[in-house]
Design a protein around this motif. Structure first.
Motif, short mmCIF file in Angstrom:
data_model
loop_
_atom_site.label_atom_id
_atom_site.label_comp_id
_atom_site.label_asym_id
_atom_site.label_seq_id
_atom_site.Cartn_x
_atom_site.Cartn_y
_atom_site.Cartn_z
N LYS A 14 38.54 60.03 34.25
CA LYS A 14 38.04 58.70 34.60
C LYS A 14 37.36 58.69 35.97
CE LYS A 14 39.83 57.02 30.84
NZ LYS A 14 40.37 58.28 30.28
N GLY A 15 36.73 59.79 36.32
CA GLY A 15 35.99 59.86 37.57
C GLY A 15 36.82 60.26 38.78
N LEU A 16 38.12 60.50 38.59
CA LEU A 16 38.97 60.86 39.73
C LEU A 16 38.76 62.30 40.18
CD1 LEU A 16 42.34 59.16 38.68
CD2 LEU A 16 40.67 58.33 40.34
N GLY A 17 38.37 63.13 39.24
CA GLY A 17 38.17 64.53 39.57
C GLY A 17 39.42 65.38 39.47
N SER A 18 40.59 64.75 39.19
CA SER A 18 41.84 65.51 39.07
C SER A 18 42.68 64.91 37.96
CB SER A 18 42.61 65.49 40.39
OG SER A 18 42.98 64.16 40.73
N VAL A 19 43.53 65.72 37.38
CA VAL A 19 44.47 65.30 36.35
C VAL A 19 45.85 65.81 36.71
CG1 VAL A 19 42.74 65.22 34.51
CG2 VAL A 19 43.95 67.36 34.98
N THR A 20 46.87 65.25 36.07
CA THR A 20 48.24 65.68 36.30
C THR A 20 48.79 66.29 35.02
OG1 THR A 20 48.61 63.94 37.93
CG2 THR A 20 50.56 64.93 36.95
N PHE A 21 49.41 67.45 35.16
CA PHE A 21 50.02 68.11 34.01
C PHE A 21 51.38 68.64 34.42
CE2 PHE A 21 48.39 71.57 36.43
CZ PHE A 21 49.15 72.67 36.11
N GLY A 22 52.17 69.05 33.47
CA GLY A 22 53.47 69.60 33.79
C GLY A 22 54.41 69.55 32.63
N GLN A 23 55.64 70.02 32.87
CA GLN A 23 56.70 70.02 31.88
C GLN A 23 57.98 69.62 32.57
OE1 GLN A 23 56.95 73.86 30.04
NE2 GLN A 23 54.76 73.95 29.56
N GLY A 24 58.90 69.07 31.82
CA GLY A 24 60.20 68.72 32.40
C GLY A 24 60.05 67.62 33.42
N SER A 25 60.62 67.83 34.60
CA SER A 25 60.70 66.80 35.62
C SER A 25 59.51 66.79 36.57
CB SER A 25 61.99 67.00 36.44
OG SER A 25 63.12 67.00 35.61
N PHE A 26 58.62 67.76 36.46
CA PHE A 26 57.56 67.86 37.46
C PHE A 26 56.19 67.79 36.82
CE2 PHE A 26 61.16 69.68 39.63
CZ PHE A 26 61.02 69.22 40.92
N GLY A 27 55.29 67.14 37.53
CA GLY A 27 53.89 67.15 37.18
C GLY A 27 53.11 67.72 38.35
N VAL A 28 52.02 68.41 38.06
CA VAL A 28 51.23 69.04 39.11
C VAL A 28 49.80 68.54 39.01
CG1 VAL A 28 50.42 71.21 40.07
CG2 VAL A 28 52.70 71.08 39.05
N SER A 29 49.24 68.10 40.15
CA SER A 29 47.85 67.65 40.19
C SER A 29 46.94 68.85 40.32
CB SER A 29 47.64 66.69 41.38
OG SER A 29 48.38 65.51 41.20
N ARG A 30 45.88 68.85 39.55
CA ARG A 30 44.91 69.93 39.60
C ARG A 30 43.53 69.37 39.31
NH1 ARG A 30 44.43 73.57 34.33
NH2 ARG A 30 42.30 73.56 35.13
N PRO A 31 42.45 70.06 39.71
CA PRO A 31 41.11 69.59 39.38
C PRO A 31 40.93 69.44 37.87
CG PRO A 31 41.01 71.30 41.04
CD PRO A 31 42.43 71.26 40.57
N CYS A 32 40.21 68.45 37.49
CA CYS A 32 39.98 68.18 36.07
C CYS A 32 39.24 69.35 35.43
CB CYS A 32 39.18 66.89 35.90
SG CYS A 32 38.69 66.55 34.19
N PRO A 33 39.75 69.88 34.31
CA PRO A 33 39.09 71.03 33.68
C PRO A 33 37.77 70.67 33.00
CG PRO A 33 40.93 70.30 32.34
CD PRO A 33 40.99 69.51 33.61
N MET A 34 37.60 69.39 32.65
CA MET A 34 36.37 69.00 31.96
C MET A 34 35.19 68.91 32.91
SD MET A 34 35.54 65.67 29.54
CE MET A 34 36.37 66.41 28.13
N CYS A 35 35.40 68.29 34.06
CA CYS A 35 34.30 68.11 35.00
C CYS A 35 34.37 69.05 36.19
CB CYS A 35 34.26 66.66 35.50
SG CYS A 35 35.71 66.19 36.49
N GLY A 36 35.42 69.90 36.24
CA GLY A 36 35.55 70.84 37.35
C GLY A 36 35.82 70.17 38.67
N GLY A 37 36.41 68.95 38.65
CA GLY A 37 36.73 68.25 39.89
C GLY A 37 35.62 67.37 40.42
N LYS A 38 34.49 67.30 39.69
CA LYS A 38 33.36 66.51 40.18
C LYS A 38 33.49 65.03 39.85
CE LYS A 38 30.09 70.35 39.65
NZ LYS A 38 28.88 70.82 38.95
N GLY A 39 34.24 64.73 38.80
CA GLY A 39 34.38 63.34 38.37
C GLY A 39 33.25 62.88 37.48
N LYS A 40 32.27 63.73 37.22
CA LYS A 40 31.13 63.37 36.39
C LYS A 40 30.77 64.54 35.49
CE LYS A 40 29.13 60.13 39.74
NZ LYS A 40 29.40 58.94 38.90
N VAL A 41 30.22 64.19 34.31
CA VAL A 41 29.79 65.22 33.35
C VAL A 41 28.39 64.86 32.84
CG1 VAL A 41 32.10 65.91 32.61
CG2 VAL A 41 30.97 63.99 31.49
#
Length: 374
Positions: free
Chosen positions: A188-215
């Protein structure tokens, strides 16, 4: 969402308990096979060479290797579930989101460690930098082999470094000519997503836009929509006189280019000094061995001895020189920080295995005159 990982032991093809010599041997073999000079215009080999260099820069450094091994034991290559197993969920339920750059291990963020092990697909800038804003380029760590004489006296070498550059066709936008650029539907234009398992989520650059927020509506055919391409850059390096094996040199601004107008990173070189067939080094002193025959050792002689500067010097071998005797050539060693060592020459006397004819007769007469025969 699965993560893409880099196992440096697997990259070099060595076991987890491999010795430093085994790691070095594996690196040299793979680096020679995949070096850009040996594989011109081969993007896959260039990328492979970069991975090999990254792996060696970590596993050849005791401190980095220890930290890396700790991360592997924490589950960095087996999913994030094991890492968060001991910590409960956040109050009110839901996963606890972790920004990797906000965690600190004393001397470096945990995000820096994960960032070098996980293929996040895009460089991260300084903590707090927004996607699309100016970001400093990554440093490049690179091992370069130099001749023994260059290490001793200094000189210039050309290093071919694989780097990431903005695509010349789309100028970094990732869009084909005439295509439009829209907000990324994944982040949604943020450039990052959150993923994880169990109790923790980790923020990382969006794999679709490469962290740019635009495609783009249509990806650039040159870079496949990445906005960046890999190429080899030739960098001329001035090697300081007296550099030793493992010596390091930082070249400011010669690393990866910064994103969105950010400053470039630095090029961090680690020198690997090639062995010499004649010289060995001991601090600022140089050692070498010359061979003389029995007559030269007994009667004395003058022999030419090669120096690291190039021209030979004449060394006087006095009569009766014993095998293993060392001679010093003052001031012909390594020069560093205003000091200069010496060159030490060890004499090896070559004794013939067998004498025949007149040579044997003359030696017997000599031995009898010297009282050596009984």
């Amino acid at each position: 969402m699965a993560t893409q990982t880099k196992d440096f032991y697997r990259v070099l093809g060595v076991a987890e308990n491999a010795s430093a010599d085994e790691i070095k041997k594996a690196y040299r073999k793979l680096a020679k096979q995949n070096h850009p000079d040996a594989n011109p215009n081969d993007a896959a080999a260039a990328e492979r060479f970069k991975e090999i260099s990254e792996a060696y820069s970590v596993l050849s450094d005791d401190a980095k290797r220890k930290q890396y091994d700790q991360m592997r034991r924490m589950g960095a290559f087996g999913g994030m579930g094991g890492y968060g197993g001991g910590a409960g969920p956040r109050p009110g339920g839901g996963a606890q989101s972790i920004n990797l750059d906000d965690l600190d291990l004393g001397g470096g963020g945990l995000g820096d460690i994960f960032g070098s092990f996980f293929d996040f697909g895009k460089r991260r800038g300084a903590p707090g930098a927004r996607p699309g804003g100016p970001e400093r380029g990554e440093n490049i760590e690179y091992a370069v082999e130099i001749p023994f004489a260059t290490a001793v006296r200094g000189g210039k070498v050309t290093v071919t470094v694989p780097v990431t550059e903005d695509c010349p066709s789309c100028h970094g936008s990732g869009a084909a000519p005439g295509a439009t650029v829209n907000t990324c539907p994944e982040c949604k234009g943020l450039g990052s997503v959150t993923f994880g398992q169990g109790s923790f989520g980790v923020s990382r650059p969006c794999p679709m836009c490469g962290g740019k927020g635009k495609v783009p509506t249509e990806p650039c055919p040159t870079c496949a929509g990445n906005g960046q391409v890999r190429r080899n850059r030739a960098v001329q390096v001035t090697v300081p006189a007296g550099v030793d094996n493992g010596g390091k040199l930082r070249l400011a601004g010669q690393g990866e280019r910064g994103a969105s107008g950010g400053p470039p990173g630095d090029l961090m070189l680690t020198f690997r000094v090639e062995p010499d067939r004649f010289f060995t080094r001991d601090g600022l002193d140089l050692n070498c061995t010359i061979h003389v025959n029995l007559a030269q050792a007994v009667l004395g002689s003058k022999v030419k001895v090669r120096t690291v500067d190039g021209p030979s010097v004449v060394l006087r071998i006095p009569p009766g020189t014993q095998p293993g005797r060392r001679f010093r050539i003052k001031g012909m060693g390594v020069e560093k920080a205003g000091r200069r060592g010496d060159q030490f020459v060890k004499v090896q006397v070559d004794v013939p295995e067998e004498l025949e004819g007149d040579a044997r007769k003359e030696f017997e007469e000599f031995a009898e005159a010297a009282g050596m025969r009984h």
